[in-house]
Design a protein around this motif. Structure first.
Motif, short mmCIF file in Angstrom:
data_model
loop_
_atom_site.label_atom_id
_atom_site.label_comp_id
_atom_site.label_asym_id
_atom_site.label_seq_id
_atom_site.Cartn_x
_atom_site.Cartn_y
_atom_site.Cartn_z
N ALA A 129 0.84 -1.20 0.00
CA ALA A 129 0.00 0.00 0.00
C ALA A 129 0.88 1.24 0.00
O ALA A 129 2.05 1.20 0.37
CB ALA A 129 -0.91 0.01 1.23
N TYR A 130 0.28 2.34 -0.43
CA TYR A 130 0.98 3.62 -0.33
C TYR A 130 -0.01 4.67 0.11
O TYR A 130 -1.22 4.55 -0.07
CB TYR A 130 1.63 4.02 -1.66
N SER A 176 -5.38 -1.47 -9.23
CA SER A 176 -6.08 -2.40 -8.33
C SER A 176 -7.40 -1.80 -7.85
O SER A 176 -7.66 -0.60 -7.98
CB SER A 176 -5.19 -2.71 -7.14
N GLU A 227 -8.17 -1.36 -4.79
CA GLU A 227 -7.83 -0.37 -3.75
C GLU A 227 -7.42 0.95 -4.40
O GLU A 227 -7.80 2.02 -3.93
CB GLU A 227 -6.69 -0.93 -2.88
N ASP A 228 -6.66 0.88 -5.49
CA ASP A 228 -6.27 2.10 -6.20
C ASP A 228 -7.51 2.86 -6.67
O ASP A 228 -7.62 4.08 -6.52
CB ASP A 228 -5.40 1.77 -7.42
N ASP A 281 -10.66 2.51 -5.56
CA ASP A 281 -11.52 2.95 -4.46
C ASP A 281 -11.02 4.25 -3.83
O ASP A 281 -11.81 5.07 -3.36
CB ASP A 281 -11.58 1.88 -3.36
N MET A 282 -9.70 4.42 -3.81
CA MET A 282 -9.15 5.63 -3.19
C MET A 282 -9.12 6.80 -4.17
O MET A 282 -9.25 7.95 -3.76
CB MET A 282 -7.73 5.35 -2.67
N PRO A 293 -13.54 7.41 -4.96
CA PRO A 293 -14.47 6.82 -3.99
C PRO A 293 -15.91 7.17 -4.38
O PRO A 293 -16.17 8.26 -4.87
CB PRO A 293 -14.08 7.47 -2.67
#
Lengths: 90, 150
Positions: free
Chosen positions: B62-63, B99, B101-102, B104-105, B108
């Motif tokens: 993660a970052y 991804s 997560e990428d 979703d952030m 959003p």
């Protein structure tokens, strides 16, 4: 009233204002008070449980409120809160 | 690297390779002299150490940029006539894909937080730069964008 810095993507809710004033004794109260002058902004800040959404960061002066008392962090009229959308991912 | 790469990818690779097996991240500005990469600190581990329930990953997968450093860097660049055009981060041994997560952030609730930005994912395999891909938010989702090269 505290000063709240609004990030560009959320300025549609504040008539393009970069800073707004809002009243409250805690970070949570100030952010909820924003809804009065910036209707709709709360849906971008808070999740269904009333906590901050994961991608929303709020800095009290220069510290992330997650490392203070979160939404219960006390706020003085001279304080500045900065709302900054996270740049993050996996 | 493709022949039409600008050369900024070399600076980005030089930043993310030594960070392996952790992810690196940074900004790319566009100005009168072309593109400029600015490495940023990955502060995800700081959040994980203090709030592991909210931030269950580590820098390995993660970052997270330091937001105050980020805002100041953007302000400084804008004063020099530059504009933030791209965010980059590295993936270690998993390939250059965007991804969940990428996504979703970055967008959003399906709404881009920083409209119009390009998102570059840098694949680092065994500590060496492998390839990169650029993604743009189009019609409600992120898609590969070959029109933008680093």
């Amino acid at each position: 009233m505290a000063t709240v810095r609004i990030p560009t993507p959320l300025r549609t809710y504040t008539q393009n204002q970069a800073e707004v004033k809002a009243a409250g004794k805690t970070v949570g109260e100030v952010l909820k008070a924003l809804e009065g002058s910036a209707p709709g902004i709360g849906t971008r800040l808070f999740d269904e449980k009333g906590g901050l959404k994961r991608y929303v960061n709020v800095f009290h002066n220069d510290e992330d409120i997650r490392f203070l008392k979160d939404l219960e962090t006390p706020v003085a009229d001279s304080d500045t809160l900065s709302i900054i959308p996270a740049i993050a991912g996996g | 690297m493709a022949v039409n790469d600008s050369g900024v990818i070399g600076a980005i690779a030089a930043h993310v390779e030594p960070l392996y097996p952790e992810e690196g991240c940074g900004l790319v500005f566009e100005g009168p002299n072309g593109l400029r990469a600015l490495p940023m600190k990955n502060v995800y581990d700081k959040y994980h150490a203090r709030l592991p329930d909210q931030f269950p990953r580590t820098n390995r997968t993660a970052y997270r940029m330091d937001e105050l450093q980020l805002e100041r860097a953007i302000e400084d660049a804008e004063k020099q006539g530059e504009k933030l055009v791209c965010i980059f981060h590295s993936h270690c041994d998993v390939g250059a894909y965007f991804s969940k997560e990428d996504s979703d952030m970055a967008a959003p609730d399906g709404l881009e937080m920083r409209p119009g930005l390009k998102w570059a994912v840098i694949a680092v395999n065994q500590g060496r730069f492998a390839t990169y891909k650029v993604f743009t938010f189009v019609a409600g989702q992120f898609a590969e964008d070959e029109s933008f090269r680093l």
